[in-house]
Design a protein around this motif. Sequence first.
Motif, PDB file in Angstrom:
ATOM      1  N   HIS A 114       0.840  -1.208   0.000  1.00  0.00           N
ATOM      2  CA  HIS A 114       0.000   0.000   0.000  1.00  0.00           C
ATOM      3  C   HIS A 114       0.870   1.252   0.000  1.00  0.00           C
ATOM      4  O   HIS A 114       0.606   2.211  -0.733  1.00  0.00           O
ATOM      5  CB  HIS A 114      -0.904  -0.054   1.239  1.00  0.00           C
ATOM      6  N   GLN A 115       1.926   1.244   0.793  1.00  0.00           N
ATOM      7  CA  GLN A 115       2.815   2.398   0.880  1.00  0.00           C
ATOM      8  C   GLN A 115       3.617   2.585  -0.407  1.00  0.00           C
ATOM      9  O   GLN A 115       3.823   3.723  -0.865  1.00  0.00           O
ATOM     10  CB  GLN A 115       3.751   2.225   2.078  1.00  0.00           C
ATOM     11  N   LEU A 116       4.057   1.497  -1.015  1.00  0.00           N
ATOM     12  CA  LEU A 116       4.783   1.593  -2.281  1.00  0.00           C
ATOM     13  C   LEU A 116       3.893   2.181  -3.377  1.00  0.00           C
ATOM     14  O   LEU A 116       4.345   3.000  -4.180  1.00  0.00           O
ATOM     15  CB  LEU A 116       5.285   0.211  -2.704  1.00  0.00           C
ATOM     16  N   ALA A 117       2.632   1.770  -3.396  1.00  0.00           N
ATOM     17  CA  ALA A 117       1.699   2.336  -4.373  1.00  0.00           C
ATOM     18  C   ALA A 117       1.497   3.820  -4.124  1.00  0.00           C
ATOM     19  O   ALA A 117       1.451   4.624  -5.072  1.00  0.00           O
ATOM     20  CB  ALA A 117       0.364   1.602  -4.312  1.00  0.00           C
ATOM     21  N   THR A 118       1.396   4.205  -2.868  1.00  0.00           N
ATOM     22  CA  THR A 118       1.221   5.612  -2.517  1.00  0.00           C
ATOM     23  C   THR A 118       2.364   6.451  -3.078  1.00  0.00           C
ATOM     24  O   THR A 118       2.144   7.487  -3.722  1.00  0.00           O
ATOM     25  CB  THR A 118       1.143   5.773  -0.991  1.00  0.00           C
ATOM     26  N   VAL A 119       3.591   5.988  -2.853  1.00  0.00           N
ATOM     27  CA  VAL A 119       4.768   6.725  -3.325  1.00  0.00           C
ATOM     28  C   VAL A 119       4.875   6.674  -4.850  1.00  0.00           C
ATOM     29  O   VAL A 119       5.129   7.695  -5.510  1.00  0.00           O
ATOM     30  CB  VAL A 119       6.033   6.156  -2.662  1.00  0.00           C
ATOM     31  N   ALA A 120       4.665   5.494  -5.425  1.00  0.00           N
ATOM     32  CA  ALA A 120       4.811   5.329  -6.869  1.00  0.00           C
ATOM     33  C   ALA A 120       3.855   6.214  -7.645  1.00  0.00           C
ATOM     34  O   ALA A 120       4.193   6.710  -8.733  1.00  0.00           O
ATOM     35  CB  ALA A 120       4.588   3.868  -7.248  1.00  0.00           C
ATOM     36  N   LEU A 121       2.679   6.451  -7.086  1.00  0.00           N
ATOM     37  CA  LEU A 121       1.643   7.205  -7.789  1.00  0.00           C
ATOM     38  C   LEU A 121       1.653   8.695  -7.441  1.00  0.00           C
ATOM     39  O   LEU A 121       0.788   9.445  -7.892  1.00  0.00           O
ATOM     40  CB  LEU A 121       0.274   6.598  -7.485  1.00  0.00           C
ATOM     41  N   GLY A 122       2.631   9.118  -6.617  1.00  0.00           N
ATOM     42  CA  GLY A 122       2.797  10.551  -6.361  1.00  0.00           C
ATOM     43  C   GLY A 122       2.441  11.018  -4.979  1.00  0.00           C
ATOM     44  O   GLY A 122       2.441  12.231  -4.721  1.00  0.00           O
ATOM     45  N   GLY A 123       2.164  10.105  -4.063  1.00  0.00           N
ATOM     46  CA  GLY A 123       1.848  10.484  -2.691  1.00  0.00           C
ATOM     47  C   GLY A 123       3.084  10.475  -1.806  1.00  0.00           C
ATOM     48  O   GLY A 123       4.225  10.419  -2.293  1.00  0.00           O
ATOM     49  N   GLU A 124       2.859  10.508  -0.497  1.00  0.00           N
ATOM     50  CA  GLU A 124       3.968  10.602   0.455  1.00  0.00           C
ATOM     51  C   GLU A 124       3.751   9.635   1.618  1.00  0.00           C
ATOM     52  O   GLU A 124       2.650   9.530   2.159  1.00  0.00           O
ATOM     53  CB  GLU A 124       4.069  12.032   0.997  1.00  0.00           C
ATOM     54  N   ALA A 161      -6.693   9.792  -5.620  1.00  0.00           N
ATOM     55  CA  ALA A 161      -6.946   8.653  -4.735  1.00  0.00           C
ATOM     56  C   ALA A 161      -8.033   9.006  -3.726  1.00  0.00           C
ATOM     57  O   ALA A 161      -8.256  10.177  -3.408  1.00  0.00           O
ATOM     58  CB  ALA A 161      -5.669   8.237  -4.017  1.00  0.00           C
ATOM     59  N   THR A 162      -8.679   7.984  -3.188  1.00  0.00           N
ATOM     60  CA  THR A 162      -9.776   8.165  -2.242  1.00  0.00           C
ATOM     61  C   THR A 162      -9.483   7.419  -0.948  1.00  0.00           C
ATOM     62  O   THR A 162      -9.120   6.237  -0.989  1.00  0.00           O
ATOM     63  CB  THR A 162     -11.098   7.637  -2.833  1.00  0.00           C
ATOM     64  N   THR A 163      -9.626   8.095   0.173  1.00  0.00           N
ATOM     65  CA  THR A 163      -9.480   7.430   1.464  1.00  0.00           C
ATOM     66  C   THR A 163     -10.715   6.583   1.736  1.00  0.00           C
ATOM     67  O   THR A 163     -11.839   7.084   1.726  1.00  0.00           O
ATOM     68  CB  THR A 163      -9.291   8.452   2.592  1.00  0.00           C
ATOM     69  N   LEU A 164     -10.503   5.312   2.009  1.00  0.00           N
ATOM     70  CA  LEU A 164     -11.609   4.392   2.261  1.00  0.00           C
ATOM     71  C   LEU A 164     -11.803   4.079   3.733  1.00  0.00           C
ATOM     72  O   LEU A 164     -12.858   3.575   4.126  1.00  0.00           O
ATOM     73  CB  LEU A 164     -11.378   3.081   1.492  1.00  0.00           C
ATOM     74  N   GLY A 165     -10.781   4.360   4.543  1.00  0.00           N
ATOM     75  CA  GLY A 165     -10.892   4.099   5.966  1.00  0.00           C
ATOM     76  C   GLY A 165      -9.804   4.817   6.728  1.00  0.00           C
ATOM     77  O   GLY A 165      -8.738   5.121   6.174  1.00  0.00           O
ATOM     78  N   HIS A 166     -10.086   5.103   8.005  1.00  0.00           N
ATOM     79  CA  HIS A 166      -9.114   5.727   8.894  1.00  0.00           C
ATOM     80  C   HIS A 166      -8.856   4.826  10.093  1.00  0.00           C
ATOM     81  O   HIS A 166      -9.808   4.308  10.697  1.00  0.00           O
ATOM     82  CB  HIS A 166      -9.614   7.087   9.415  1.00  0.00           C
ATOM     83  N   ALA A 167      -7.599   4.628  10.425  1.00  0.00           N
ATOM     84  CA  ALA A 167      -7.246   3.926  11.647  1.00  0.00           C
ATOM     85  C   ALA A 167      -7.634   4.798  12.841  1.00  0.00           C
ATOM     86  O   ALA A 167      -7.883   6.002  12.695  1.00  0.00           O
ATOM     87  CB  ALA A 167      -5.753   3.619  11.657  1.00  0.00           C
ATOM     88  N   PRO A 168      -7.685   4.213  14.043  1.00  0.00           N
ATOM     89  CA  PRO A 168      -8.063   5.004  15.218  1.00  0.00           C
ATOM     90  C   PRO A 168      -7.203   6.242  15.447  1.00  0.00           C
ATOM     91  O   PRO A 168      -7.684   7.226  16.021  1.00  0.00           O
ATOM     92  CB  PRO A 168      -7.924   4.000  16.365  1.00  0.00           C
ATOM     93  N   ASP A 169      -5.937   6.228  14.983  1.00  0.00           N
ATOM     94  CA  ASP A 169      -5.086   7.410  15.162  1.00  0.00           C
ATOM     95  C   ASP A 169      -5.289   8.446  14.054  1.00  0.00           C
ATOM     96  O   ASP A 169      -4.611   9.472  14.025  1.00  0.00           O
ATOM     97  CB  ASP A 169      -3.612   7.017  15.256  1.00  0.00           C
ATOM     98  N   GLY A 170      -6.231   8.183  13.142  1.00  0.00           N
ATOM     99  CA  GLY A 170      -6.537   9.126  12.075  1.00  0.00           C
ATOM    100  C   GLY A 170      -5.789   8.886  10.786  1.00  0.00           C
ATOM    101  O   GLY A 170      -6.083   9.544   9.775  1.00  0.00           O
ATOM    102  N   SER A 171      -4.829   7.989  10.779  1.00  0.00           N
ATOM    103  CA  SER A 171      -4.055   7.723   9.559  1.00  0.00           C
ATOM    104  C   SER A 171      -4.886   6.916   8.561  1.00  0.00           C
ATOM    105  O   SER A 171      -5.905   6.317   8.910  1.00  0.00           O
ATOM    106  CB  SER A 171      -2.766   6.973   9.913  1.00  0.00           C
ATOM    107  N   ALA A 201      -7.927  -0.477  -8.224  1.00  0.00           N
ATOM    108  CA  ALA A 201      -6.640  -0.482  -7.530  1.00  0.00           C
ATOM    109  C   ALA A 201      -6.813  -0.030  -6.091  1.00  0.00           C
ATOM    110  O   ALA A 201      -7.358   1.049  -5.839  1.00  0.00           O
ATOM    111  CB  ALA A 201      -5.648   0.432  -8.249  1.00  0.00           C
ATOM    112  N   TRP A 202      -6.316  -0.848  -5.158  1.00  0.00           N
ATOM    113  CA  TRP A 202      -6.517  -0.576  -3.730  1.00  0.00           C
ATOM    114  C   TRP A 202      -5.231  -0.789  -2.937  1.00  0.00           C
ATOM    115  O   TRP A 202      -4.344  -1.527  -3.344  1.00  0.00           O
ATOM    116  CB  TRP A 202      -7.573  -1.528  -3.162  1.00  0.00           C
TER     117      TRP A 202
END
Length: 233
Positions: free
Chosen positions: A95-105, A156-166, A176-177
């Motif tokens: 998930h993190q690799l996809a985030t970076v590869a597609l232009g996120g951080e 990209a679309t946020t589909l869920g948040h962990a309890p800490d907000g991430s 693609a997910w």
Amino acid sequence: MTQRPRVLVVQPEDVCPIGMFGTWLDRAGVDCDVLAVQEGRALPSTLGDHAGLIVMGGRMGANDAADHRWMVPTKGLIVGTVAAGTPFLGICLGHQLATVALGGEVVVNPAGPTIGLRPWRPTSYGTSDLLTGVLPSGTPVLHHNNDIAARLPDGATTLGHAPDGSVQAARFGPRAWGVQFHPEVDAATVAGWARDPEDATSHEATRQLREREAELHQAWEPLATRFAALVGG
């Protein structure tokens, strides 16, 4: 006889296998070809005749390409898969690799590591999403991560948040997910992630999973079944 569809599974470390997700995909009629990149096996530039791509977890960070040469071609494969509209799923590091590869951080979580069962907390998009919609709100999911997606790629679309907000899960494209949690694990896998005998959080996560494994696997399997349906067209 109709040939079963196959997905390519990129496995950064042998301690993070496809696990139960592979068992459930097989049950749903999809085969997995596992590519163990930590063994130096070369990545293809395209999926070829594979009908989907899954990128698994690992203890390295998504920004550690200088130390892990397989990361650059993996990111390229993710970009090409997402652009082609072919089913993709990234799990934890994937998930993190996809985030970076597609232009996120991706950054180290300022709130500290997240280890253990946490409730699935979908957004309104996550509740109705083609993939994550099969997971009821509040379902316990297993987290074991130091890093988080601090900024998702454009579109990209946020589909869920962990309890800490991430970000707990994201949709990167039509098919693609990425999920920050681990829907593939059993207790034996999580036990192997304990850093040392004093790693109380990992041992507690193992205990929780062992006690509730049958219940949790029953709740997580629909994710694999739905992904298999997407792979099968």
